[in-house]
Design an enzyme around this catalytic site. Structure first.
Site, PDB file in Angstrom:
ATOM      1  N   PHE A  18       0.845  -1.189   0.000  1.00 53.93           N
ATOM      2  CA  PHE A  18       0.000   0.000   0.000  1.00 53.93           C
ATOM      3  C   PHE A  18       0.877   1.235   0.000  1.00 53.93           C
ATOM      4  O   PHE A  18       2.034   1.188   0.403  1.00 53.93           O
ATOM      5  CB  PHE A  18      -0.899   0.021   1.235  1.00 53.93           C
ATOM      6  CG  PHE A  18      -1.987  -0.990   1.182  1.00 53.93           C
ATOM      7  CD1 PHE A  18      -2.984  -0.892   0.236  1.00 53.93           C
ATOM      8  CD2 PHE A  18      -2.004  -2.067   2.061  1.00 53.93           C
ATOM      9  CE1 PHE A  18      -3.989  -1.824   0.158  1.00 53.93           C
ATOM     10  CE2 PHE A  18      -3.010  -3.013   2.005  1.00 53.93           C
ATOM     11  CZ  PHE A  18      -4.002  -2.883   1.049  1.00 53.93           C
ATOM     12  N   SER A 240       5.453   2.088  10.811  1.00 51.18           N
ATOM     13  CA  SER A 240       5.611   0.827  10.091  1.00 51.18           C
ATOM     14  C   SER A 240       4.271   0.313   9.618  1.00 51.18           C
ATOM     15  O   SER A 240       3.236   0.536  10.250  1.00 51.18           O
ATOM     16  CB  SER A 240       6.296  -0.203  10.986  1.00 51.18           C
ATOM     17  OG  SER A 240       5.331  -1.068  11.561  1.00 51.18           O
ATOM     18  N   LYS A 241       4.337  -0.404   8.474  1.00 51.80           N
ATOM     19  CA  LYS A 241       3.096  -0.904   7.890  1.00 51.80           C
ATOM     20  C   LYS A 241       2.431  -1.908   8.812  1.00 51.80           C
ATOM     21  O   LYS A 241       1.235  -2.107   8.761  1.00 51.80           O
ATOM     22  CB  LYS A 241       3.394  -1.545   6.533  1.00 51.80           C
ATOM     23  CG  LYS A 241       3.761  -0.520   5.489  1.00 51.80           C
ATOM     24  CD  LYS A 241       3.845  -1.091   4.094  1.00 51.80           C
ATOM     25  CE  LYS A 241       4.253   0.027   3.135  1.00 51.80           C
ATOM     26  NZ  LYS A 241       4.428  -0.330   1.785  1.00 51.80           N
ATOM     27  N   ARG A 242       3.237  -2.603   9.611  1.00 53.56           N
ATOM     28  CA  ARG A 242       2.658  -3.630  10.481  1.00 53.56           C
ATOM     29  C   ARG A 242       1.990  -3.006  11.711  1.00 53.56           C
ATOM     30  O   ARG A 242       0.944  -3.431  12.148  1.00 53.56           O
ATOM     31  CB  ARG A 242       3.747  -4.608  10.941  1.00 53.56           C
ATOM     32  CG  ARG A 242       3.985  -5.747   9.951  1.00 53.56           C
ATOM     33  CD  ARG A 242       5.119  -6.628  10.401  1.00 53.56           C
ATOM     34  NE  ARG A 242       6.398  -5.924  10.436  1.00 53.56           N
ATOM     35  CZ  ARG A 242       7.017  -5.519  11.537  1.00 53.56           C
ATOM     36  NH1 ARG A 242       6.509  -5.776  12.716  1.00 53.56           N
ATOM     37  NH2 ARG A 242       8.168  -4.881  11.469  1.00 53.56           N
TER      38      ARG A 242
END
Ligand code: GLU
Length: 471
Positions: A18, A240-242
């Site tokens: 994304f 962070s994406k997580r």
């Protein structure tokens, strides 16, 4: 920075997921500079990592960029460029460097390099094949011959950064299978796209001395560099994406306005002149400068973004607001489509507009108008009707409303006010059971205006149904 006659900026995302808000900010910085200087903005999709790239991520990035108003605007090429289309140029440049003696082949395996580095004082590759005169061949990587000396990177955000070449190993340009490495592809593309300014994320600063050497080896002066600081979360950890919500697409889909997003992203590490942070793009474009970008990490604060968004929503005209809400009123709504009533919606819209942070909140604010039975928020219900008094208050409200001749907001309010006063309750307390009975929730648009729009019959039916249920 203005010494380049016709500056060319670029944004070069890798389509591996994304679209991150940090990427969006970098793109906007480049876009603002291109607009401010009368330069050009080039979009290049760095899609050479086949294992991690997906075409849908590429389209996602292009769409998300379009949403914030950023697009390739090179008059000579519509774009975007796809790095994978230029593999021949990347390898040709590498072969030229080999022919000129600026690069050499090496046949050591990773294990052999590790073995050697154990015996050396310095970690990493030790230049073993520099003078072995190897010709190209399967499994042989091409390495850049890092000259002696120091590279000075003049960075518009970080200032002057020196890199001693001793600390830089002879890095790989072509893999053993002949495919180009990222560092090389990135520079060859920047050179051939005549990029004058490389404005990108700070994490690429360690690559910069190697890339500057490549620019020079390919016969060019280095571009103007600017490495913009990372975005961090509340704990000061890199976004962070997580862990964090970072996808621009997600903010868009929740009903953040692109203008609010753009304005907020631009203020991460930079501020418009004066006291105001909420400013139109025209001011950003006129005032933005890399020299004013702060070089410490910037806090991406979702609460502040929400506040920006609320302000932008309130600043819309009724027409703009109604239009902006439209997609949210057809997608995943709890009411049957044919029950939606534009007249009712337009009447309630100005009252909803002042109470929203994101556009997707509109559904819960107005759903009770378009449903036969409101959706009851059960926790609100049990809190409100926990004691006998609120049920009695509801019954008093039913009696009071039943005797009203004119069903107007003013009269409804006065009548509930006096029914509450008879029980020693202020209006806020007196109206709570009525609101939950009619709308199913404790918060919503102004109550009496809502009751007028809903009409006497439906209102009375809902009040009676709630009274039944609550006893
Ligand atoms: N493709 C790289 C990335 O997405 C950007 C490299 C650059 O801007 O030079 O991190």
């Amino acid at each position: 920075m203005t010494d380049v006659a016709s500056p060319r900026f670029r944004f070069a995302p890798s389509p591996t997921g994304f679209f991150h808000v940090g990427g969006a900010r970098t793109a906007l910085y480049n876009w603002a500079l291109a607009k401010r200087t009368g330069g050009t903005f080039v979009l290049r999709i760095e899609d050479t990592d086949e294992a991690r790239n997906k075409p849908e991520w590429t389209q996602g990035i292009i769409d998300a960029l379009a949403w914030i108003g950023v697009r390739s605007d090179d008059p000579t090429f519509e774009g975007p460029y796809f790095q994978s289309s230029y593999a021949d140029e990347h390898t040709a440049a590498a072969h030229r460097l080999f022919a000129e003696g600026r690069a050499y082949y090496c046949d050591l395996t990773t294990e052999q390099i590790q073995e050697r580095s154990k015996q050396n004082s310095k970690p990493g590759y030790d230049g073993y094949s520099r003078d072995r005169g190897l010709e190209p061949g399967p499994g042989r990587v091409l390495r850049f011959r890092v000259p002696e000396g120091t590279t000075v990177v003049d960075d518009l955000v970080r200032g002057r950064v020196e890199f001693a070449h001793e600390t830089i190993e002879d890095f790989v340009l072509l893999r053993g299978n002949g495919s180009p490495m990222f560092l090389l592809a990135n520079v060859v593309d920047d050179v051939s796209m005549r990029v004058s300014h490389v404005v990108r994320a700070e994490e690429h600063l360690p690559n910069t001395p190697k890339q500057q050497m490549l620019w020079q080896a390919l016969g060019h002066g280095a571009p103007v560099w600017a490495h913009v600081p990372v975005l961090v979360n509340e704990q000061r950890k890199k976004l962070s994406k997580r862990r964090d919500k970072v996808a621009l697409e997600q903010f868009r889909d929740e009903g953040y306005l692109s203008e609010a997003m753009v304005n907020y992203l631009m203020t991460l590490g930079w501020a418009p002149h004066g006291d105001e942070e909420i400013v139109p793009w025209s001011r950003i474009e006129a005032e933005f400068s890399l020299e004013d970008v702060n070089h410490s990490p910037a806090f991406f604060d979702p609460k502040k973004l929400a506040a920006f968004n609320g302000e932008y929503i309130r600043a819309m005209s009724l027409e703009q607001f109604v239009e902006a809400c439209a997609p949210f009123l057809t997608r995943d709504v709890p009411w049957p489509a044919e029950r939606f009533d534009t007249t009712v919606f337009r009447a309630i819209a100005p009252l909803a507009q002042t109470r929203m942070v994101t556009l997707n909140e509109i559904v819960a604010l107005v759903d009770f108008f378009f449903l036969d039975v409101p959706i009851i928020d059960e926790s609100a219900w049990s809190k409100t009707f926990g004691g006998a008094e609120s049920v009695e208050m509801l019954d008093d409200a039913i009696a009071a409303f039943a005797s009203i001749s004119d069903w107007t907001a003013e009269i409804l309010k006065t009548s509930l006010e006096s029914a509450g006063a008879a029980r020693g309750l202020r209006l806020g307390k007196a109206q709570a059971p009525v609101r939950v009975a009619v709308t199913g929730r404790t918060v919503g648009p102004p109550l009496f205006e809502s009751l007028v729009l809903l009409g006497r019959d439906k209102t009375m039916a809902r009040l009676r149904a709630a009274s039944e249920r609550a006893r």
